[in-house]
Design a protein around this motif. Structure first.
Motif, PDB file in Angstrom:
ATOM      1  N   THR A   1       0.858  -1.179   0.000  1.00 15.63           N
ATOM      2  CA  THR A   1       0.000   0.000   0.000  1.00 15.63           C
ATOM      3  C   THR A   1       0.893   1.227   0.000  1.00 15.63           C
ATOM      4  O   THR A   1       1.810   1.323   0.817  1.00 15.63           O
ATOM      5  N   THR A   2       0.622   2.144  -0.932  1.00 15.59           N
ATOM      6  CA  THR A   2       1.407   3.373  -1.034  1.00 15.59           C
ATOM      7  C   THR A   2       0.484   4.569  -0.896  1.00 15.59           C
ATOM      8  O   THR A   2      -0.553   4.643  -1.549  1.00 15.59           O
ATOM      9  N   TYR A   3       0.878   5.477  -0.025  1.00 15.44           N
ATOM     10  CA  TYR A   3       0.198   6.764   0.134  1.00 15.44           C
ATOM     11  C   TYR A   3       1.113   7.805  -0.492  1.00 15.44           C
ATOM     12  O   TYR A   3       2.279   7.921  -0.090  1.00 15.44           O
ATOM     13  N   ALA A   4       0.606   8.562  -1.467  1.00 11.70           N
ATOM     14  CA  ALA A   4       1.433   9.558  -2.155  1.00 11.70           C
ATOM     15  C   ALA A   4       0.662  10.866  -2.307  1.00 11.70           C
ATOM     16  O   ALA A   4      -0.483  10.869  -2.764  1.00 11.70           O
ATOM     17  N   LEU A   5       1.298  11.966  -1.925  1.00 13.49           N
ATOM     18  CA  LEU A   5       0.695  13.287  -2.017  1.00 13.49           C
ATOM     19  C   LEU A   5       1.146  13.999  -3.276  1.00 13.49           C
ATOM     20  O   LEU A   5       2.321  13.939  -3.651  1.00 13.49           O
ATOM     21  N   LYS A   6       0.204  14.683  -3.912  1.00 17.53           N
ATOM     22  CA  LYS A   6       0.520  15.558  -5.043  1.00 17.53           C
ATOM     23  C   LYS A   6      -0.489  16.696  -5.009  1.00 17.53           C
ATOM     24  O   LYS A   6      -1.682  16.479  -5.255  1.00 17.53           O
ATOM     25  N   GLY A   7      -0.022  17.889  -4.653  1.00 21.03           N
ATOM     26  CA  GLY A   7      -0.927  19.027  -4.509  1.00 21.03           C
ATOM     27  C   GLY A   7      -1.962  18.740  -3.446  1.00 21.03           C
ATOM     28  O   GLY A   7      -1.633  18.309  -2.342  1.00 21.03           O
ATOM     29  N   ASN A   8      -3.251  18.942  -3.801  1.00 21.03           N
ATOM     30  CA  ASN A   8      -4.329  18.705  -2.837  1.00 21.03           C
ATOM     31  C   ASN A   8      -4.916  17.297  -2.944  1.00 21.03           C
ATOM     32  O   ASN A   8      -6.012  17.039  -2.489  1.00 21.03           O
ATOM     33  N   GLN A   9      -4.143  16.377  -3.533  1.00 21.44           N
ATOM     34  CA  GLN A   9      -4.616  14.997  -3.703  1.00 21.44           C
ATOM     35  C   GLN A   9      -3.759  14.004  -2.923  1.00 21.44           C
ATOM     36  O   GLN A   9      -2.549  14.175  -2.803  1.00 21.44           O
ATOM     37  N   LEU A  10      -4.435  12.970  -2.446  1.00 23.23           N
ATOM     38  CA  LEU A  10      -3.776  11.812  -1.854  1.00 23.23           C
ATOM     39  C   LEU A  10      -4.151  10.608  -2.700  1.00 23.23           C
ATOM     40  O   LEU A  10      -5.327  10.283  -2.831  1.00 23.23           O
ATOM     41  N   LYS A  11      -3.155   9.979  -3.307  1.00 29.00           N
ATOM     42  CA  LYS A  11      -3.382   8.747  -4.057  1.00 29.00           C
ATOM     43  C   LYS A  11      -3.003   7.592  -3.156  1.00 29.00           C
ATOM     44  O   LYS A  11      -1.917   7.555  -2.589  1.00 29.00           O
ATOM     45  N   ILE A  12      -3.937   6.644  -3.050  1.00 31.68           N
ATOM     46  CA  ILE A  12      -3.686   5.428  -2.285  1.00 31.68           C
ATOM     47  C   ILE A  12      -3.673   4.296  -3.301  1.00 31.68           C
ATOM     48  O   ILE A  12      -4.680   4.043  -3.968  1.00 31.68           O
ATOM     49  N   SER A  13      -2.539   3.657  -3.442  1.00 31.87           N
ATOM     50  CA  SER A  13      -2.447   2.566  -4.412  1.00 31.87           C
ATOM     51  C   SER A  13      -2.132   1.267  -3.695  1.00 31.87           C
ATOM     52  O   SER A  13      -1.485   1.247  -2.652  1.00 31.87           O
ATOM     53  N   PHE A  14      -2.637   0.196  -4.280  1.00 26.60           N
ATOM     54  CA  PHE A  14      -2.458  -1.145  -3.744  1.00 26.60           C
ATOM     55  C   PHE A  14      -1.854  -2.003  -4.848  1.00 26.60           C
ATOM     56  O   PHE A  14      -2.364  -2.035  -5.958  1.00 26.60           O
ATOM     57  N   TYR A  15      -0.775  -2.680  -4.527  1.00 28.62           N
ATOM     58  CA  TYR A  15      -0.147  -3.633  -5.445  1.00 28.62           C
ATOM     59  C   TYR A  15      -0.282  -4.993  -4.785  1.00 28.62           C
ATOM     60  O   TYR A  15       0.169  -5.195  -3.653  1.00 28.62           O
ATOM     61  N   LEU A  16      -0.957  -5.909  -5.454  1.00 22.75           N
ATOM     62  CA  LEU A  16      -1.164  -7.251  -4.918  1.00 22.75           C
ATOM     63  C   LEU A  16      -0.422  -8.248  -5.784  1.00 22.75           C
ATOM     64  O   LEU A  16      -0.599  -8.263  -7.003  1.00 22.75           O
ATOM     65  N   LYS A  17       0.414  -9.061  -5.155  1.00 22.50           N
ATOM     66  CA  LYS A  17       1.181 -10.085  -5.866  1.00 22.50           C
ATOM     67  C   LYS A  17       0.796 -11.453  -5.330  1.00 22.50           C
ATOM     68  O   LYS A  17       0.805 -11.687  -4.121  1.00 22.50           O
ATOM     69  N   ASN A  18       0.459 -12.359  -6.252  1.00 29.79           N
ATOM     70  CA  ASN A  18       0.177 -13.745  -5.913  1.00 29.79           C
ATOM     71  C   ASN A  18       1.456 -14.534  -6.176  1.00 29.79           C
ATOM     72  O   ASN A  18       1.849 -14.721  -7.313  1.00 29.79           O
TER      73      ASN A  18
END
Length: 188
Positions: A95-112
């Motif tokens: 799980t990655t939390y990344a800020l850019k300006g007034n946005q927060l992107k939350i991304s999930f990378y799932l590996k099997n």
């Protein structure tokens, strides 16, 4: 506790559960993750694999910080011998939390990492008592002075019962494969 910030926002993430516990506007020191008139002590909760209520490994297993910068932090959850006994798959969730300006992107990378298909659904829950407006792939939360848009094409978004939920349907991830999911929070 891991903290990231830019000139507009500050985010605090608890390594226990990789939960975002604060989303603060630097401008007026307003905490968007405290989304209620009476407030709540709960932060955003991640849910994986969500196939049954008893095995939310996202809240039970330890997360490890694997990358940290001023405006981003990534945490990884990896299966253990204990989790394998009741959920017999080898997996990694980042799980990655990344800020850019007034946005927060939350991304999930799932590996099997298993040699068989991995059934799962993935999601998160954000406490909320604000007014909400929903449309396809977007929920807008509003109170008297602040607002936040939650947008994703990877998750089904709902706002009800005092919370915003974002979940995938049950998915079968092929053996030795991976997939990305993303959600964006834009503060207004």
């Amino acid at each position: 506790m891991q903290t990231i910030d830019n000139s507009l926002l500050q985010v605090s993430v608890d390594e226990n559960g990789a939960e975002m516990v604060h989303l603060v506007s630097i401008n007026d020191n307003y905490d968007y993750d405290y989304l209620g008139e009476n407030g709540t002590e709960e932060g955003m909760a991640i849910a994986f694999p969500v196939l049954d209520q008893g095995n939310n490994w996202a809240s039970k297993l330890p997360w490890t910080v694997v990358d940290k910068g001023d405006t981003r932090v990534s945490l990884t959850l990896i299966d253990t011998p204990e989790s394998y006994k009741s959920f017999p798959y080898h997996f990694e969730v980042m799980t990655t939390y990344a800020l850019k300006g007034n946005q927060l992107k939350i991304s999930f990378y799932l590996k099997n990492s298993s040699h068989k298909e991995l059934p799962f659904s993935l999601g998160f829950i954000l406490p909320n008592t604000w007014q909400s407006q929903s449309s396809v792939n977007k929920i807008s939360l509003i109170n008297e002075e602040h607002g936040i848009d939650i947008v994703s094409t990877d998750f089904k978004l709902t706002a009800e019962d005092g919370k915003v939920t974002a979940f995938t349907d049950k998915i079968e991830l092929e053996a030795e494969s991976s997939r990305n999911f993303e959600i964006t929070l834009t503060l207004k």
